[in-house]
Design a protein around this motif. Structure first.
Motif, PDB file in Angstrom:
ATOM      1  N   THR A   1       0.824  -1.133  -0.015  1.00  0.00           N
ATOM      2  CA  THR A   1       0.131   0.141  -0.021  1.00  0.00           C
ATOM      3  C   THR A   1       0.887   1.306  -0.080  1.00  0.00           C
ATOM      4  N   PRO A   2       0.830   2.062  -0.833  1.00  0.00           N
ATOM      5  CA  PRO A   2       1.481   3.213  -1.134  1.00  0.00           C
ATOM      6  C   PRO A   2       1.085   4.180   0.194  1.00  0.00           C
ATOM      7  N   LEU A   3       2.046   5.103   0.802  1.00  0.00           N
ATOM      8  CA  LEU A   3       1.813   5.951   1.690  1.00  0.00           C
ATOM      9  C   LEU A   3       2.003   7.398   1.349  1.00  0.00           C
ATOM     10  N   PHE A   4       1.126   8.463   1.817  1.00  0.00           N
ATOM     11  CA  PHE A   4       0.978   9.645   1.214  1.00  0.00           C
ATOM     12  C   PHE A   4       1.485  10.517   2.559  1.00  0.00           C
ATOM     13  N   ASP A   5       2.015  11.646   2.038  1.00  0.00           N
ATOM     14  CA  ASP A   5       2.448  12.859   3.169  1.00  0.00           C
ATOM     15  C   ASP A   5       1.391  13.981   2.681  1.00  0.00           C
TER      16      ASP A   5
ATOM     17  N   ASN B   1      -3.307  13.343  -6.834  1.00  0.00           N
ATOM     18  CA  ASN B   1      -2.553  13.491  -5.525  1.00  0.00           C
ATOM     19  C   ASN B   1      -3.598  14.135  -4.548  1.00  0.00           C
ATOM     20  N   TYR B   2      -4.611  14.470  -4.480  1.00  0.00           N
ATOM     21  CA  TYR B   2      -5.609  14.790  -3.550  1.00  0.00           C
ATOM     22  C   TYR B   2      -6.375  13.690  -3.012  1.00  0.00           C
ATOM     23  N   ARG B   3      -6.007  13.462  -2.017  1.00  0.00           N
ATOM     24  CA  ARG B   3      -6.492  12.250  -1.208  1.00  0.00           C
ATOM     25  C   ARG B   3      -5.987  12.426   0.505  1.00  0.00           C
TER      26      ARG B   3
ATOM     27  N   VAL C   1       1.771  14.079  -1.428  1.00  0.00           N
ATOM     28  CA  VAL C   1       3.064  13.612  -2.066  1.00  0.00           C
ATOM     29  C   VAL C   1       3.118  11.990  -1.636  1.00  0.00           C
ATOM     30  N   ILE C   2       3.570  11.364  -2.697  1.00  0.00           N
ATOM     31  CA  ILE C   2       3.749   9.868  -2.158  1.00  0.00           C
ATOM     32  C   ILE C   2       5.093   9.814  -1.342  1.00  0.00           C
ATOM     33  N   ARG C   3       5.203   8.978  -0.449  1.00  0.00           N
ATOM     34  CA  ARG C   3       6.055   8.660   0.582  1.00  0.00           C
ATOM     35  C   ARG C   3       7.365   7.933   0.165  1.00  0.00           C
TER      36      ARG C   3
ATOM     37  N   GLN D   1       1.714   2.313  10.178  1.00  0.00           N
ATOM     38  CA  GLN D   1       1.784   2.686   8.911  1.00  0.00           C
ATOM     39  C   GLN D   1       2.798   1.580   8.310  1.00  0.00           C
ATOM     40  N   LEU D   2       3.626   1.048   8.959  1.00  0.00           N
ATOM     41  CA  LEU D   2       4.484   0.170   8.559  1.00  0.00           C
ATOM     42  C   LEU D   2       3.617  -1.337   8.219  1.00  0.00           C
ATOM     43  N   LEU D   3       2.634  -1.458   9.121  1.00  0.00           N
ATOM     44  CA  LEU D   3       1.670  -2.852   8.857  1.00  0.00           C
ATOM     45  C   LEU D   3       0.897  -2.453   7.715  1.00  0.00           C
ATOM     46  N   LYS D   4       0.307  -0.993   7.526  1.00  0.00           N
ATOM     47  CA  LYS D   4      -0.497  -0.569   6.162  1.00  0.00           C
ATOM     48  C   LYS D   4       0.349  -0.857   5.037  1.00  0.00           C
ATOM     49  N   TRP D   5       1.601  -0.404   4.902  1.00  0.00           N
ATOM     50  CA  TRP D   5       2.489  -0.440   3.779  1.00  0.00           C
ATOM     51  C   TRP D   5       2.769  -1.904   3.217  1.00  0.00           C
TER      52      TRP D   5
END
Length: 671
Positions: free
Chosen positions: A270-274, A396-398, A411-413, A447-451
């Motif tokens: 799963t991509p993560l976003f800042d 990139n609007y989420r 932005v994607i992390r 977030q580690l588990l989510k990724w």
């Protein structure tokens, strides 16, 4: 009936057996000079020759990580252990229903005891071990004994209260002792990981390089994924003074990420976003429905409400608006915010087109849609004839993964995880438990588990549990997405410093503190909004590493003395309950320690049914043939009795025959 071993496997002998299958000529028998016991041993010179295409004269230099104590650490990791896990219902929460575990005791011993049950079953491991800063503590592993001596001691000696020792920088083996402690535990932990499993290891710069090298050796360099740099503080406060004096201050910690095998890569992570606070002024184009292009500034001026606010707040210059003023406008105009959010798919920036679009063309000032790489691109041609892509703002609007998640531009992390310093001001209070020894933010582990995205209904293990943050993160993640992850936490039953908040609040051990943190955080999570698919399991079974339930004569019947005759009558230690015996059987047989357990009275005897028929156990005395037949009628996968629990030797002899007739697939054992 065969007896259960009632101790963890000797991994060295297991490994030698595997070598013997491949290279039988490299394995021989050897006799221990001290005990006289005969065991298998490897002829390493012959094995080196088997694996070489030239004559091998002796050891060769090679690239590897070495330190004093490495061989001893491997020996200890492989040595068998005759201890057990004792259930403590009174300290547990929802003991009979929960699928979560909190293990109190030395994590080296706990990992050995968990091995048979969870071999290859754990989906993710997160650890936050001692950072070896010179002021913290490490495990005091004893390598002074032989394997046989360790086996004997580990079933007879109780905890001596000195499992942790200080490791000051003045110690001549400062790094070696830390490496030794970590190596044996990582070797055991790898066995528990599933093929598509992943391990996350938090560390600071004191031992980051050594941790990476350890993980390279245990998991293989090919299984290294990345090292995440986590921003844990900013250059502010006292750090500002140090920085002004020329010191490079520490702002980051690290998380090394390794997979078990390449099977982990088959999962879609799963991509993560800042979140990005400011408006990206590259977004200037407006995509009209008729295929023509306009400017965002022009469309905002044409909108009645937005145009009025632009004039009202003085952002108009000669009747036009510049997107350079967008941040200022958005800070004061709700109409402008609504306009942007309502037109995300129309607002675009100019970007490079995909390679597959190189032969496409459009009219200048117009745009067309183009399908490539399983997505839709929008192409336009600039006035100079250059083909370009239009990237809509909607891409990139989420929802961001920030400290306070919000819907906005993201932005994607990558492997630089910014902003976690924002969590640190509140981290001491997370879970309602004050614990100053390096608590990690719940958000980081979530977030580690989510990724990773590999833990749906799977097991998450943390064998340096501390205050229980990993359990908190697992429960929150389940409440968010409706998955039913399970956690296994291992925490040493160390006594907190008497000056600490934990001691002042009455916690006898750090493991007790972990349990209370799980109770409080679970209760709070259930009071909030929870996903309907989550099973709402916030309970945990407390199991404690303890000496074996069996007397010494059980393990060394060949050394029976006259004084041991009474022990042969009853080889179970005084004070141990039937449920204590059950859990040692579960550990020894490798049966899931979280399965539901039902206790029934059958023909006047107490009988345990584990997950109905996964295992049936009766440790009472006076077992009759009728009772054996009734239990066989349940057709359990496994059944176990006390060796001296039968009304007569004849009944004991007939047990296996009865099961062969009524339930031929049942595995019958005794203790």
């Amino acid at each position: 009936m065969d007896k259960l071993k009632m101790h963890s496997p000797d991994l060295s002998q297991d490994n030698i057996a595997k070598i013997r299958e491949l290279f039988p000529g490299c394995v021989t028998e050897a006799r221990d000079e001290t005990t006289g016991a005969v065991h298998l041993a490897v002829d390493f010179d012959q094995l080196r020759q088997e694996l070489s295409d030239h004559i091998v004269d002796g050891p060769q230099e090679r690239y590897r990580l070495d330190w004093p104590g490495k061989k001893n650490a491997l020996l200890l990791a492989n040595a068998p252990l005759s201890k057990t896990l004792l259930p403590h219902r009174e300290e547990s929460l929802n003991f009979d229903e929960t699928r979560n575990l909190l293990v109190s005791g030395d994590n080296l011993e706990a990992l050995k005891l968990l091995r048979e049950t969870f071999l290859g079953e754990v989906k993710a491991i997160y650890i936050d071990p001692p950072y070896n800063t010179g002021s913290d503590f490490i495990y005091n592993d004893d390598f002074s004994e032989t394997t046989e001596g360790y086996l004997i001691a580990s079933r007879q000696l109780s905890e001596d209260g000195s499992r942790l020792v200080a490791n000051p920088e003045s110690n001549g083996r400062f790094h070696s002792d830390w490496l030794t402690m970590m190596y044996s535990r990582l070797k055991l932990a790898r066995n528990l990981l599933a093929d598509d499993g992943v391990i996350f290891a938090s560390i600071s710069d004191e031992e980051s390089a050594n941790m990476k090298r350890l993980l390279d050796e245990v998991f293989g360099e090919d299984n290294f994924i990345d090292t995440i740099v986590v921003e844990m503080s900013t250059t502010s406060g006292p750090k500002t003074v140090n920085a002004q004096q020329g010191t490079i201050v520490k702002n980051a910690e690290f998380v090394h990420v390794f997979r078990k095998t390449a099977a982990f890569d088959k999962i879609r992570h799963t991509p993560l976003f800042d979140g990005v606070v400011s408006f990206d002024t590259h977004y200037t184009a407006w995509m009209n429905d008729d295929g023509t292009l306009s400017t965002l500034a022009q469309k905002m001026m044409e909108d009645y409400k937005v145009g009025a606010d632009i004039e009202k707040f003085g952002f108009s210059s000669r009747g036009s608006f510049s997107v350079n003023n967008m941040d200022r406008l958005l800070s004061v105009s709700d109409s402008a915010k609504e306009f942007i959010e309502s037109n995300l798919d129309r607002i675009a920036r100019i970007d490079r087109p995909p390679v597959s679009a190189s032969k496409q063309s459009t009219e200048v000032g117009c745009w067309i849609a183009f399908e490539a790489d399983h997505r839709t691109y929008y192409l336009t041609t600039l006035s100079n004839g250059t083909l370009q892509a239009l990237m809509p703002l909607s891409l990139n609007y989420r929802m961001s993964d920030d400290y306070k998640p919000r819907f906005g531009r993201t932005v994607i992390r990558g492997d630089l995880w910014k902003g976690f310093y924002q969590d640190m001001g509140n981290v001491a209070k997370e879970g309602g438990i004050a614990f100053a020894n390096g608590k990690k933010p719940v958000r980081l582990i979530k977030q580690l588990l989510k990724w990773a995205n590999n833990t749906k209904d799977g097991i998450v293990l943390d064998f340096f549990a501390g205050s229980g943050t990993t359990a908190h993160a697992v429960m929150e993640a389940n409440a968010d997405d409706g998955q039913n992850r399970k956690f296994i936490l291992v925490q040493l039953d160390e006594v907190p410093d008497q000056k600490s908040t934990a001691a002042k609040e009455g916690f006898a051990t750090i493991a007790d503190l972990s349990a209370e943190r799980i109770r409080r955080s679970g209760k709070k999570i259930l009071e909030g909004e929870c996903h309907p698919d989550w099973n709402r399991d916030v309970g945990f079974r407390v199991l404690k590493v303890d000496t074996s339930n069996m007397k010494d004569v059980y393990y060394r019947p060949d050394e029976l003395q006259q004084s041991d005759l009474l022990d042969m009558v009853d080889n179970v230690k005084e004070g141990r309950t039937a449920e204590d015996l059950l859990f040692q059987v579960l550990v020894d047989w490798g049966v899931d320690l979280t399965l539901p357990i039902r206790r029934e009275t059958v023909q006047g005897k107490t009988v345990f049914f584990v997950d109905d028929n996964a295992l049936v156990a009766c440790f009472d005395r006076g077992i009759t043939e009728d009772l054996v037949k009734e239990l066989a009628g349940h057709e359990p996968l496994r059944v176990v009795f006390r060796d001296n629990g039968f009304v007569s030797d004849a009944v004991k002899i007939n047990v296996e025959q009865i099961f062969r007739q009524l339930s031929p697939t049942t595995d019958v054992k005794s203790i």
